[in-house]
Design a protein around this motif. Structure first.
Motif, PDB file in Angstrom:
ATOM      1  N   SER A  12      12.453 -16.073  -1.325  1.00 10.21           N
ATOM      2  CA  SER A  12      11.500 -15.409  -2.443  1.00 10.21           C
ATOM      3  C   SER A  12      10.368 -15.800  -2.656  1.00 10.21           C
ATOM      4  N   PHE A  13       9.494 -15.107  -3.261  1.00 16.08           N
ATOM      5  CA  PHE A  13       7.943 -15.287  -3.627  1.00 16.08           C
ATOM      6  C   PHE A  13       8.004 -14.980  -5.153  1.00 16.08           C
ATOM      7  N   ASN A  14       7.488 -15.973  -6.022  1.00  9.87           N
ATOM      8  CA  ASN A  14       7.447 -15.651  -7.636  1.00  9.87           C
ATOM      9  C   ASN A  14       8.570 -15.337  -7.835  1.00  9.87           C
ATOM     10  N   SER A  15      10.058 -15.640  -7.672  1.00  8.49           N
ATOM     11  CA  SER A  15      11.129 -15.382  -8.009  1.00  8.49           C
ATOM     12  C   SER A  15      11.569 -13.735  -7.717  1.00  8.49           C
ATOM     13  N   LYS A  17      13.028 -11.670  -4.926  1.00 11.70           N
ATOM     14  CA  LYS A  17      13.553 -11.834  -3.586  1.00 11.70           C
ATOM     15  C   LYS A  17      12.963 -10.833  -2.463  1.00 11.70           C
ATOM     16  N   VAL A  18      12.417 -11.627  -1.306  1.00  4.97           N
ATOM     17  CA  VAL A  18      11.947 -10.643  -0.402  1.00  4.97           C
ATOM     18  C   VAL A  18      12.728 -10.600   0.875  1.00  4.97           C
ATOM     19  N   LEU A  19      13.519 -11.637   1.032  1.00  4.69           N
ATOM     20  CA  LEU A  19      14.538 -11.590   2.194  1.00  4.69           C
ATOM     21  C   LEU A  19      15.800 -11.997   1.498  1.00  4.69           C
ATOM     22  N   GLY A  36      10.836  -1.796  10.438  1.00  3.44           N
ATOM     23  CA  GLY A  36      11.247  -1.318   8.794  1.00  3.44           C
ATOM     24  C   GLY A  36       9.696  -0.926   8.246  1.00  3.44           C
ATOM     25  N   PRO A  37       9.772  -0.389   6.897  1.00  2.00           N
ATOM     26  CA  PRO A  37       8.685   0.073   6.419  1.00  2.00           C
ATOM     27  C   PRO A  37       7.854  -1.020   5.715  1.00  2.00           C
ATOM     28  N   SER A  38       6.594  -0.705   5.438  1.00  2.00           N
ATOM     29  CA  SER A  38       5.700  -1.758   4.920  1.00  2.00           C
ATOM     30  C   SER A  38       6.230  -2.701   3.847  1.00  2.00           C
ATOM     31  N   GLY A  39       6.252  -3.926   3.676  1.00  3.12           N
ATOM     32  CA  GLY A  39       6.752  -4.632   2.637  1.00  3.12           C
ATOM     33  C   GLY A  39       8.182  -4.964   2.711  1.00  3.12           C
ATOM     34  N   CYS A  40       8.798  -4.506   3.729  1.00  4.85           N
ATOM     35  CA  CYS A  40      10.596  -4.801   3.892  1.00  4.85           C
ATOM     36  C   CYS A  40      10.708  -6.290   4.302  1.00  4.85           C
ATOM     37  N   GLY A  41       9.655  -7.222   4.616  1.00  2.43           N
ATOM     38  CA  GLY A  41      10.057  -8.423   4.822  1.00  2.43           C
ATOM     39  C   GLY A  41       9.909  -8.772   6.341  1.00  2.43           C
ATOM     40  N   LYS A  42       9.091  -8.066   7.121  1.00  3.11           N
ATOM     41  CA  LYS A  42       9.238  -8.464   8.577  1.00  3.11           C
ATOM     42  C   LYS A  42       8.282  -9.588   9.047  1.00  3.11           C
ATOM     43  N   SER A  43       7.046  -9.502   8.282  1.00  3.37           N
ATOM     44  CA  SER A  43       6.126 -10.635   8.594  1.00  3.37           C
ATOM     45  C   SER A  43       6.820 -12.028   8.195  1.00  3.37           C
ATOM     46  N   THR A  44       7.236 -11.910   6.772  1.00  4.74           N
ATOM     47  CA  THR A  44       7.848 -12.969   6.436  1.00  4.74           C
ATOM     48  C   THR A  44       9.161 -13.387   7.068  1.00  4.74           C
ATOM     49  N   THR A  45       9.837 -12.705   7.763  1.00  6.06           N
ATOM     50  CA  THR A  45      10.650 -12.988   8.859  1.00  6.06           C
ATOM     51  C   THR A  45      10.199 -14.088   9.977  1.00  6.06           C
ATOM     52  N   ASP A 158       3.159  -9.960  15.790  1.00  8.87           N
ATOM     53  CA  ASP A 158       3.272  -9.192  14.636  1.00  8.87           C
ATOM     54  C   ASP A 158       2.362  -7.763  14.776  1.00  8.87           C
ATOM     55  N   GLU A 159       2.995  -6.779  14.799  1.00  4.19           N
ATOM     56  CA  GLU A 159       2.126  -5.429  15.220  1.00  4.19           C
ATOM     57  C   GLU A 159       0.846  -5.413  15.745  1.00  4.19           C
ATOM     58  N   PRO A 160       1.266  -5.932  17.036  1.00  6.56           N
ATOM     59  CA  PRO A 160       0.023  -6.436  17.901  1.00  6.56           C
ATOM     60  C   PRO A 160      -0.702  -5.376  18.316  1.00  6.56           C
ATOM     61  N   THR A 191       7.038  -4.470  14.193  1.00  2.00           N
ATOM     62  CA  THR A 191       6.705  -2.804  14.178  1.00  2.00           C
ATOM     63  C   THR A 191       7.221  -2.025  13.045  1.00  2.00           C
ATOM     64  N   HIS A 192       6.352  -1.276  12.749  1.00  3.24           N
ATOM     65  CA  HIS A 192       6.850  -0.149  11.950  1.00  3.24           C
ATOM     66  C   HIS A 192       6.998   1.209  12.525  1.00  3.24           C
ATOM     67  N   ASP A 193       6.746   1.009  13.981  1.00  2.00           N
ATOM     68  CA  ASP A 193       6.604   2.423  14.545  1.00  2.00           C
ATOM     69  C   ASP A 193       7.955   2.408  15.559  1.00  2.00           C
TER      70      ASP A 193
HETATM   71  N1  LIG Z   1       2.696 -15.598   0.596  1.00  2.00           N
HETATM   72  C1  LIG Z   1       3.182 -14.510  -0.462  1.00  2.00           C
HETATM   73  N2  LIG Z   1       3.414 -14.700  -1.842  1.00  2.00           N
HETATM   74  C2  LIG Z   1       3.863 -13.721  -2.603  1.00  2.00           C
HETATM   75  N3  LIG Z   1       4.304 -12.586  -1.944  1.00  2.00           N
HETATM   76  C3  LIG Z   1       4.146 -12.162  -0.578  1.00  2.00           C
HETATM   77  C4  LIG Z   1       3.984 -13.471   0.170  1.00  2.00           C
HETATM   78  N4  LIG Z   1       3.829 -12.843   1.400  1.00  2.00           N
HETATM   79  C5  LIG Z   1       4.875 -11.803   1.370  1.00  2.00           C
HETATM   80  N5  LIG Z   1       4.901 -11.404   0.042  1.00  2.00           N
HETATM   81  C6  LIG Z   1       5.300 -10.210  -0.521  1.00  2.00           C
HETATM   82  O1  LIG Z   1       6.847 -10.300   0.267  1.00  2.00           O
HETATM   83  C7  LIG Z   1       7.102  -8.929   0.616  1.00  2.00           C
HETATM   84  C8  LIG Z   1       7.339  -8.861   1.986  1.00  2.00           C
HETATM   85  O2  LIG Z   1       6.033  -8.906   2.914  1.00  2.00           O
HETATM   86  P1  LIG Z   1       5.948  -8.993   4.418  1.00  2.00           P
HETATM   87  O3  LIG Z   1       4.317  -9.303   4.748  1.00  2.00           O
HETATM   88  O4  LIG Z   1       7.150  -9.866   4.970  1.00  2.00           O
HETATM   89  O5  LIG Z   1       6.067  -7.327   4.689  1.00  2.00           O
HETATM   90  P2  LIG Z   1       6.164  -6.452   6.043  1.00  2.00           P
HETATM   91  O6  LIG Z   1       7.479  -5.852   6.284  1.00  2.00           O
HETATM   92  O7  LIG Z   1       5.482  -7.477   7.100  1.00  2.00           O
HETATM   93  O8  LIG Z   1       5.169  -5.498   5.671  1.00  2.00           O
HETATM   94  P3  LIG Z   1       3.623  -4.650   6.385  1.00  2.00           P
HETATM   95  O9  LIG Z   1       4.414  -3.591   7.276  1.00  2.00           O
HETATM   96  O10 LIG Z   1       3.049  -4.205   5.474  1.00  2.00           O
HETATM   97  O11 LIG Z   1       3.206  -5.954   7.309  1.00  2.00           O
HETATM   98  C9  LIG Z   1       5.991  -7.992   0.103  1.00  2.00           C
HETATM   99  O12 LIG Z   1       6.388  -7.270  -1.132  1.00  2.00           O
HETATM  100  C10 LIG Z   1       4.689  -8.924  -0.072  1.00  2.00           C
HETATM  101  O13 LIG Z   1       4.049  -8.563  -1.144  1.00  2.00           O
END
Ligand SMILES: Nc1ncnc2c1ncn2[C@@H]1O[C@H](COP(=O)(O)OP(=O)(O)OP(=O)(O)O)[C@@H](O)[C@H]1O
Ligand SMILES: [Mg+2]
Length: 342
Positions: A12-15, A17-19, A36-45, A158-160, A191-193
């Motif tokens: 979670s970020f700031n309470s 839940k992202v994953l 997956g689409p933008s914001g779904c949590g790929k880069s976080t993973t 990451d989306e290279p 990737t989102h492609d």
């Molecule tokens: N350091 C952080 N602090 C707060 N929120 C974050 C942080 N990093 C990511 N998030 C939030 O977590 C969610 C997932 O982010 P993430 O970067 O994993 O998405 P993504 O799937 O890689 O998207 P994209 O395709 O746009 O890169 C988003 O809503 C983002 O705003």
């Protein structure tokens, strides 16, 4: 070379839940995509695997050992971001050699490793150039070589390719696949492609809203998505609601034999664009569809047809049909998939 296991990981970020309870197991030498689409949590993973972030719950194992207590530099996972992030004041050779020098590898070993990588990325003759003197594709190759220099167990991308033009993107995909197979390096590509994921991956983890919806081979994901939401990630399809009676799908004015013995009161069938076939209409033919729209895209043509009360979308290699033409319509019924979800 390493196996990676992500076990019940949440973040979670700031309470918020992202994953949510992510589970992925990656075999040694496998290339998997997080799609997956933008914001779904790929880069976080990816950042969790690299150790840039830590999970709130769950575990991450490399070769069956938890790496949660290991810092990024001890994990042997190299990450390549969309922006190349090369050191601007270092030439190509120095950029690739950087990680090896930090590890205090003897100079002659650095030399031979960097030379091998320069050869692999086909930039040996450019090694004294600076990043500002390179094209986008060349910079991306240097970034990948720099990541590989330290012999990482795991390559994280990451989306290279997203900032490259289509031809260069195809070239880079082939290049990464070649390197990945050559060094048998366990790789996670974000990737989102969908096309990129289908072309490159041994398996794809489809992510939506912080969850893995299906983790499967490209073939299975395209042909047998478990849900409509997964199916939709892989492109537009046709959906028709109706019932299934002893394997025959029935809706208003439509009967399609699906060749099984199943029955359901309410189902929805999914027909891919390439599984609708148009043929010349014969006099006594009742399955007549009328071409309503045509979009020529080079290697195929997309048509929209009116069939009874339905509008169906299909793709065809026949580019000679025109709006208003009446055609007989057939379905590749063995490829039809159905969902019983409401
Ligand atoms: N350091 C952080 N602090 C707060 N929120 C974050 C942080 N990093 C990511 N998030 C939030 O977590 C969610 C997932 O982010 P993430 O970067 O994993 O998405 P993504 O799937 O890689 O998207 P994209 O395709 O746009 O890169 C988003 O809503 C983002 O705003
Ligand atoms: Mg991202």
């Amino acid at each position: 070379m390493s196996e990676v296991k992500i076990l019940s990981v949440s973040k979670s970020f700031n309470s918020s839940k992202v994953l949510n309870n992510i589970n992925i197991d990656i075999k040694n030498g496998e290339l998997i995509s997080l799609l997956g689409p933008s914001g779904c949590g790929k880069s976080t993973t990816l950042k969790l695997i690299a150790g840039i972030l830590n999970p709130d719950e769950g575990d991450i194992l490399f070769d069956n050992k938890s790496v949660l207590k290991l810092k990024t530099e001890k994990r042997d996972a190299a990450i390549v971001f969309q922006e190349y992030l090369l050191f601007p004041h270092m030439n190509i050779y120095e950029n690739i050699a950087f990680g090896l020098k930090v590890k205090k590898i003897p100079k002659k070993d650095v030399d031979s490793r960097v030379s091998e990588l320069l050869e692999t990325i086909k930039l040996s003759s450019e090694k004294y150039k600076y990043p500002s003197e390179l094209s986008g594709g060349q910079k991306q190759r240097v970034a990948i070589a720099r990541a590989l220099a330290i012999n990482p167990k795991i390559l994280l991308l990451d989306e290279p390719f997203s900032s490259l033009d289509i031809n260069l993107r195809n070239e880079m995909r082939e290049f990464v696949l070649e390197i990945q197979k050559k060094y048998n390096i366990t790789t996670v590509l974000v990737t989102h492609d969908k096309e990129e994921a289908l072309i490159m991956s041994d398996r794809i983890a489809v992510m939506l809203d912080g969850e893995i919806k299906q983790f499967d081979t490209p073939y299975n994901l395209y042909k047998s998505p478990k849900t409509k939401e997964v199916a939709n990630i892989f492109g537009e399809r046709n959906y028709i609601k109706g019932k299934l009676i002893n394997g025959v799908f029935k809706a208003d004015n439509i009967n399609i034999d699906l060749n099984n013995n199943e029955s359901y009161e309410e189902i929805e069938i999914m027909i891919s664009k390439e599984d609708i076939i148009l043929d010349e209409a014969k006099e006594n033919n009742c399955n007549i569809a009328t071409i309503a729209k045509k979009r020529y895209v080079g290697d195929k043509t997309y048509y929209e047809v009116k069939y009874n009360d339905y509008t169906l979308k299909l793709s065809s290699t026949n580019d000679g049909l025109e709006i208003g033409d009446n055609m007989s319509l057939k379905f590749n019924s063995h490829n039809i998939k159905y969902f019983c979800e409401k």
